[in-house]
Design a protein around this motif. Structure first.
Motif, PDB file in Angstrom:
ATOM      1  N   PRO A 144       0.811  -1.215   0.000  1.00  0.00           N
ATOM      2  CA  PRO A 144       0.000   0.000   0.000  1.00  0.00           C
ATOM      3  C   PRO A 144       0.843   1.264   0.000  1.00  0.00           C
ATOM      4  CG  PRO A 144      -0.143  -1.142   2.115  1.00  0.00           C
ATOM      5  CD  PRO A 144       0.599  -2.027   1.176  1.00  0.00           C
ATOM      6  N   ARG A 145       2.065   1.210   0.522  1.00  0.00           N
ATOM      7  CA  ARG A 145       2.903   2.406   0.533  1.00  0.00           C
ATOM      8  C   ARG A 145       3.155   2.894  -0.882  1.00  0.00           C
ATOM      9  NH1 ARG A 145       7.781   1.522   4.589  1.00  0.00           N
ATOM     10  NH2 ARG A 145       6.334   1.399   6.288  1.00  0.00           N
ATOM     11  N   ASN A 146       3.524   1.967  -1.761  1.00  0.00           N
ATOM     12  CA  ASN A 146       3.785   2.355  -3.139  1.00  0.00           C
ATOM     13  C   ASN A 146       2.518   2.846  -3.825  1.00  0.00           C
ATOM     14  OD1 ASN A 146       6.516   1.908  -3.102  1.00  0.00           O
ATOM     15  ND2 ASN A 146       6.287  -0.245  -3.604  1.00  0.00           N
ATOM     16  N   ASN A 147       1.379   2.257  -3.487  1.00  0.00           N
ATOM     17  CA  ASN A 147       0.124   2.723  -4.074  1.00  0.00           C
ATOM     18  C   ASN A 147      -0.168   4.147  -3.649  1.00  0.00           C
ATOM     19  OD1 ASN A 147      -0.225   0.278  -5.289  1.00  0.00           O
ATOM     20  ND2 ASN A 147      -1.619  -0.532  -3.727  1.00  0.00           N
ATOM     21  N   ARG A 148       0.112   4.463  -2.381  1.00  0.00           N
ATOM     22  CA  ARG A 148      -0.110   5.827  -1.912  1.00  0.00           C
ATOM     23  C   ARG A 148       0.810   6.802  -2.630  1.00  0.00           C
ATOM     24  NH1 ARG A 148       0.783   5.131   3.883  1.00  0.00           N
ATOM     25  NH2 ARG A 148      -0.060   3.059   3.891  1.00  0.00           N
ATOM     26  N   ASN A 149       2.064   6.402  -2.822  1.00  0.00           N
ATOM     27  CA  ASN A 149       3.000   7.268  -3.537  1.00  0.00           C
ATOM     28  C   ASN A 149       2.549   7.482  -4.969  1.00  0.00           C
ATOM     29  OD1 ASN A 149       4.626   7.619  -1.327  1.00  0.00           O
ATOM     30  ND2 ASN A 149       6.017   5.959  -1.867  1.00  0.00           N
ATOM     31  N   ASP A 150       2.050   6.425  -5.610  1.00  0.00           N
ATOM     32  CA  ASP A 150       1.554   6.555  -6.977  1.00  0.00           C
ATOM     33  C   ASP A 150       0.377   7.527  -7.022  1.00  0.00           C
ATOM     34  OD1 ASP A 150       3.451   4.776  -7.817  1.00  0.00           O
ATOM     35  OD2 ASP A 150       2.067   3.064  -7.947  1.00  0.00           O
ATOM     36  N   GLN A 151      -0.523   7.415  -6.033  1.00  0.00           N
ATOM     37  CA  GLN A 151      -1.671   8.317  -5.993  1.00  0.00           C
ATOM     38  C   GLN A 151      -1.208   9.758  -5.835  1.00  0.00           C
ATOM     39  OE1 GLN A 151      -4.023   6.921  -2.717  1.00  0.00           O
ATOM     40  NE2 GLN A 151      -5.383   5.720  -4.035  1.00  0.00           N
ATOM     41  N   MET A 154      -7.178  18.032   0.969  1.00  0.00           N
ATOM     42  CA  MET A 154      -7.605  18.054   2.361  1.00  0.00           C
ATOM     43  C   MET A 154      -8.808  17.141   2.573  1.00  0.00           C
ATOM     44  SD  MET A 154      -6.947  19.053   5.315  1.00  0.00           S
ATOM     45  CE  MET A 154      -6.085  20.568   5.542  1.00  0.00           C
ATOM     46  N   ASN A 155      -9.762  17.161   1.647  1.00  0.00           N
ATOM     47  CA  ASN A 155     -10.925  16.272   1.757  1.00  0.00           C
ATOM     48  C   ASN A 155     -10.510  14.805   1.705  1.00  0.00           C
ATOM     49  OD1 ASN A 155     -12.795  18.319   2.032  1.00  0.00           O
ATOM     50  ND2 ASN A 155     -13.146  18.492  -0.177  1.00  0.00           N
ATOM     51  N   ARG A 156      -9.583  14.478   0.801  1.00  0.00           N
ATOM     52  CA  ARG A 156      -9.099  13.097   0.703  1.00  0.00           C
ATOM     53  C   ARG A 156      -8.380  12.684   1.987  1.00  0.00           C
ATOM     54  NH1 ARG A 156      -4.352  11.527  -1.327  1.00  0.00           N
ATOM     55  NH2 ARG A 156      -4.102  13.443  -2.501  1.00  0.00           N
ATOM     56  N   PHE A 157      -7.582  13.592   2.527  1.00  0.00           N
ATOM     57  CA  PHE A 157      -6.881  13.324   3.769  1.00  0.00           C
ATOM     58  C   PHE A 157      -7.855  13.081   4.918  1.00  0.00           C
ATOM     59  CE2 PHE A 157      -5.387  15.063   7.808  1.00  0.00           C
ATOM     60  CZ  PHE A 157      -4.347  14.197   8.070  1.00  0.00           C
ATOM     61  N   LEU A 158      -8.879  13.936   5.034  1.00  0.00           N
ATOM     62  CA  LEU A 158      -9.854  13.783   6.108  1.00  0.00           C
ATOM     63  C   LEU A 158     -10.611  12.466   5.998  1.00  0.00           C
ATOM     64  CD1 LEU A 158     -11.263  17.418   6.365  1.00  0.00           C
ATOM     65  CD2 LEU A 158      -9.892  16.193   8.073  1.00  0.00           C
ATOM     66  N   GLU A 194     -10.494   9.599   8.794  1.00  0.00           N
ATOM     67  CA  GLU A 194     -11.703   9.107   9.467  1.00  0.00           C
ATOM     68  C   GLU A 194     -11.856   7.604   9.300  1.00  0.00           C
ATOM     69  OE1 GLU A 194     -14.757  11.515   7.740  1.00  0.00           O
ATOM     70  OE2 GLU A 194     -14.262  13.258   8.981  1.00  0.00           O
ATOM     71  N   ASP A 195     -11.553   7.085   8.121  1.00  0.00           N
ATOM     72  CA  ASP A 195     -11.633   5.647   7.890  1.00  0.00           C
ATOM     73  C   ASP A 195     -10.671   4.893   8.808  1.00  0.00           C
ATOM     74  OD1 ASP A 195     -13.486   6.113   5.929  1.00  0.00           O
ATOM     75  OD2 ASP A 195     -12.096   5.795   4.245  1.00  0.00           O
ATOM     76  N   ARG A 196      -9.459   5.393   8.901  1.00  0.00           N
ATOM     77  CA  ARG A 196      -8.468   4.726   9.752  1.00  0.00           C
ATOM     78  C   ARG A 196      -8.859   4.796  11.215  1.00  0.00           C
ATOM     79  NH1 ARG A 196      -2.930   6.863   6.894  1.00  0.00           N
ATOM     80  NH2 ARG A 196      -3.286   5.816   4.927  1.00  0.00           N
ATOM     81  N   LEU A 197      -9.360   5.933  11.645  1.00  0.00           N
ATOM     82  CA  LEU A 197      -9.757   6.106  13.033  1.00  0.00           C
ATOM     83  C   LEU A 197     -10.926   5.195  13.390  1.00  0.00           C
ATOM     84  CD1 LEU A 197      -9.108   7.665  15.579  1.00  0.00           C
ATOM     85  CD2 LEU A 197     -10.697   9.423  14.856  1.00  0.00           C
ATOM     86  N   LYS A 199      -1.015  15.426  -8.361  1.00  0.00           N
ATOM     87  CA  LYS A 199      -0.306  16.688  -8.134  1.00  0.00           C
ATOM     88  C   LYS A 199      -1.112  17.875  -8.637  1.00  0.00           C
ATOM     89  CE  LYS A 199       4.355  15.026  -7.803  1.00  0.00           C
ATOM     90  NZ  LYS A 199       5.727  15.136  -8.213  1.00  0.00           N
ATOM     91  N   THR A 200      -2.071  17.623  -9.514  1.00  0.00           N
ATOM     92  CA  THR A 200      -2.880  18.713 -10.040  1.00  0.00           C
ATOM     93  C   THR A 200      -4.106  18.987  -9.173  1.00  0.00           C
ATOM     94  OG1 THR A 200      -4.071  17.165 -11.448  1.00  0.00           O
ATOM     95  CG2 THR A 200      -2.147  18.272 -12.406  1.00  0.00           C
ATOM     96  N   GLU A 201      -4.289  18.220  -8.105  1.00  0.00           N
ATOM     97  CA  GLU A 201      -5.420  18.429  -7.209  1.00  0.00           C
ATOM     98  C   GLU A 201      -5.296  19.778  -6.508  1.00  0.00           C
ATOM     99  OE1 GLU A 201      -7.065  14.386  -5.191  1.00  0.00           O
ATOM    100  OE2 GLU A 201      -5.199  15.176  -4.411  1.00  0.00           O
ATOM    101  N   SER A 202      -6.433  20.350  -6.204  1.00  0.00           N
ATOM    102  CA  SER A 202      -6.415  21.591  -5.438  1.00  0.00           C
ATOM    103  C   SER A 202      -6.191  21.262  -3.966  1.00  0.00           C
ATOM    104  CB  SER A 202      -7.748  22.322  -5.596  1.00  0.00           C
ATOM    105  OG  SER A 202      -8.768  21.605  -4.917  1.00  0.00           O
ATOM    106  N   PHE A 203      -5.879  22.272  -3.191  1.00  0.00           N
ATOM    107  CA  PHE A 203      -5.656  22.079  -1.767  1.00  0.00           C
ATOM    108  C   PHE A 203      -6.900  21.491  -1.096  1.00  0.00           C
ATOM    109  CE2 PHE A 203      -6.028  23.653   2.588  1.00  0.00           C
ATOM    110  CZ  PHE A 203      -4.912  23.067   3.145  1.00  0.00           C
TER     111      PHE A 203
END
Length: 140
Positions: free
Chosen positions: A90-97, A110-114, A118-121, A102-106
């Motif tokens: 999964p680490r490499n998959n995250r790096n690929d994502q 942030m939404n993807r991070f949240l 939340e899923d992990r928590l 890179k063209t995503e907006s902030f």
């Protein structure tokens, strides 16, 4: 020929421990190849990769003031053959994502991070509550 950091030398495996292998270098000095420096992938049992008496090419990665020599087999091999990207987790998959996004907006980032957070928590809470006998756990 003196032992210098960055040099590649031939050596002979003289001993194997659970944390690495001792390699006799030219001029009679001995260095240690830590188990993490034996191969590119995870090494659980060093005996699957090395045996006493094997001739190996090693790269000197450090020389301590007290004379201890740190060696690496995997770094000696890296310059010989080009490394292919490893896709084994999964680490490499995250790096690929990350590279693709890179063209995503902030805000999108942030939404993807949240969402990931939340899923992990929630997964963590589910697993720990059931093990501790917290709310929602079955009692028999």
């Amino acid at each position: 020929m003196s032992i210098e950091v960055g040099s590649k030398v031939q050596g002979k495996v003289t001993g194997i421990t659970n944390f690495g292998a001792f390699v006799e270098l030219p001029e009679g000095s001995t260095g240690l190849v830590h188990i993490s420096e034996v191969a590119d992938n995870y090494v659980k049992d060093i005996n699957e990769h090395l045996k006493v008496g094997d001739q190996v090419e090693v790269k000197v990665i450090n020389v301590e003031k007290d004379g201890k020599i740190g060696l690496s087999i995997k770094k000696a091999k890296e310059t010989q053959q080009p490394q292919r990207p490893r896709h084994n987790g999964p680490r490499n998959n995250r790096n690929d994502q990350r590279n693709q996004n890179k063209t995503e907006s902030f805000e999108q980032k942030m939404n993807r991070f949240l969402k990931d957070s939340e899923d992990r928590l929630s997964s963590l809470k589910r697993n720990t509550e059931s093990k501790r006998g917290g709310r929602g756990a079955r009692r028999g």
